[in-house]
Write an enzyme that holds these catalytic residues in place. Sequence first.
Site, PDB file in Angstrom:
ATOM      1  N   ARG A   1      -4.796   1.126  -0.806  1.00  0.00           N
ATOM      2  CA  ARG A   1      -4.323  -0.203  -0.599  1.00  0.00           C
ATOM      3  C   ARG A   1      -4.213  -0.908  -2.007  1.00  0.00           C
ATOM      4  NH1 ARG A   1      -8.061  -5.355   1.035  1.00  0.00           N
ATOM      5  NH2 ARG A   1      -6.563  -6.472   1.632  1.00  0.00           N
TER       6      ARG A   1
ATOM      7  N   VAL B   1      -3.454  -7.763  -1.535  1.00  0.00           N
ATOM      8  CA  VAL B   1      -2.553  -9.046  -1.748  1.00  0.00           C
ATOM      9  C   VAL B   1      -3.153 -10.086  -0.602  1.00  0.00           C
ATOM     10  CG1 VAL B   1      -0.350  -9.658  -1.538  1.00  0.00           C
ATOM     11  CG2 VAL B   1      -0.641  -7.638  -2.671  1.00  0.00           C
TER      12      VAL B   1
ATOM     13  N   CYS C   1       0.984  -1.380  -0.019  1.00  0.00           N
ATOM     14  CA  CYS C   1       0.018  -0.157   0.088  1.00  0.00           C
ATOM     15  C   CYS C   1       0.877   1.190   0.050  1.00  0.00           C
ATOM     16  CB  CYS C   1      -0.802   0.041   1.152  1.00  0.00           C
ATOM     17  SG  CYS C   1      -1.840  -1.543   1.433  1.00  0.00           S
TER      18      CYS C   1
ATOM     19  N   GLY D   1      15.386 -11.454  -7.324  1.00  0.00           N
ATOM     20  CA  GLY D   1      16.753 -11.821  -6.835  1.00  0.00           C
ATOM     21  C   GLY D   1      17.686 -10.425  -6.178  1.00  0.00           C
TER      22      GLY D   1
ATOM     23  N   GLY E   1       3.162  -2.953   3.168  1.00  0.00           N
ATOM     24  CA  GLY E   1       4.084  -3.929   3.312  1.00  0.00           C
ATOM     25  C   GLY E   1       3.598  -5.441   3.514  1.00  0.00           C
TER      26      GLY E   1
END
Length: 604
Positions: A50, A53, A2, A370, A75
């Site tokens: 937002r 997820v 968010c 990565g 997060g």
Amino acid sequence: MCGIAGWVDFDRDLTTERATALAMTETMSCRGPDDQGLHLDRHAALGNRRLAVIDVEGGHMPMEAEGLAVITYSGEVYNFGELRAELAAKGHRFRTRGDTEVVLRGYLEWGEGLADRINGMYAFAIWDEREQELLLIRDRMGIKPLFYYPLPNGVLFGSEPKAILANPLAPPVVGLDGLRRLLSLGSLRQRSIYKGLFELPPGHLLRVGRHGTRLRRYWALEGREHTDDLDTTVGTVRELLDDIVGRQLVSDVPICTLLSGGLDSSIVTALARTHGPIRSFAVDYAGYAENFQADENRGDPDRPFVRMLADHVGSEHTDIVLGPEELADPKLRAAVVRAWDAPGFVGDLNTSLYMLFRAIREHSTVALSGESADEVFGGYAWFHLPETVNADTFPWLAMVMREQQPTDILDKSLVRRLDLDDFTADGYRTALAEVPHVDGQDARERRMREICHLHLTRFLPYLLDRKDRMSMAVGLEVRVPFCDHRLVEYVFNTPWSMKTFDGREKSLLRAAGADLLPEPIVRRVKAPYPVTQDVGYEEALRAALREVAADRDAPVLPLLDPEAVRAATSGSSDKMTTTMTRYGLELALDLNVWLTSCGVRLEV
């Protein structure tokens, strides 16, 4: 994932400031396209945009807890399941399935001690209605950004500077110090380029109350003796990676990996595939592989290795192919500058990443990267060259900036006032003073511990910010397994002789993941993120700068050296085949976009 924004002011009734609070929150719409929320209290305004997820339906924010506290959160906390169970055993009851409520309930149980318990990437604000106090917390590695602007009796905060600068109390003013930070890849932490605006450092929390503010560091790398033997160390790295990637695959929306065909992204993709089907995406340039020219930074194109790994693990793979005309589009440059809140000088390293993320977002909401393996395991060439290791400055500057400085195109009197050499030297000495050493190290091990710490605390934050800004500008969440603090702590304290036990870069990582990969990828030499080699891109840069130079009202012109501009715009494309030789062109164009469209006031 968010975007957050907020305002605490003990001198104002913020229930009358809805329009301003909404304007601050709305600047974060790119980070959170799925939902918007605003909580107004007499002395606190908390906003949230937002990106859904986890618990897509139930995670509306800001989230309240029975008149006790309110959270606006950005997060992912990867151990929220264990914490949820622990809190439930203590009597807490949950209405949602996501991690936001776990963090809020964790605060009610443990206060700011919550920071020591959570594992993930996060930046959040909690308004304690009982104490009338604000708590800001940022993750240990600084994966998610968080900025704040102190007021005489309060604070403004946000995921990005633009959220704060949307408030009239925080004018967008940039002085010489701001330009120094902008132009240095080894700058001092904690300050942004804008006057009065600070970045909450990684691993820190900030409390704001009626009687002032308190900044506290809750996590830092520590120096510890490493007692594991080589086999145990390799095994521990693998066990950590297995656990980390498994945790970071938790999502209620489509997830994928970013794949370059190098060691880092290949290991992440291969580990992800062990948990089930996975999509992978790679960036490529039109005609790049067919016309590839090796240089000192890159010996081969990515495409053959990408396809090799995708075939090996059976990922559903897509190449995102970019053309030079797209990369040079002025609208794309403007979008990237807006995403950064600042100009840059790395050009298509940013624009191509933005385009890659934008294309991926059409298929997935979350991607695993990565990123940071080179900083953790020692992958860059300058970790291994005596002249850069022994240089009395940041090693990446000793190598990357040795041919051309971005400031070469700037007005000479401005360059003298900036005095970047002294600024960088001060930053370097400050960074060295933070390194935690271990007794009994020889000179080589001591120096390499310094080099590793410099990368983790000064170089990596720039890359994480780049990744975050370019991805969140298009509403894509990118997770970075190699930034898990458990892995970082463990590998940081392994001796350099162990990190390079086979005489190569990233020896520990290669050994830990070798069984997952085809042998050519295991043997592949580190290659950086690709940049276009198409001369058409450089021609487009010169043409764009010629157009700017012809406009007498262009705001960037007073900052530029006319002779340097003429030389840059008339140069031969045969001599302009690397990012380093494009620094000046990119900087001038970005500065002009920034000054034209972002309302910045320069005081230089």
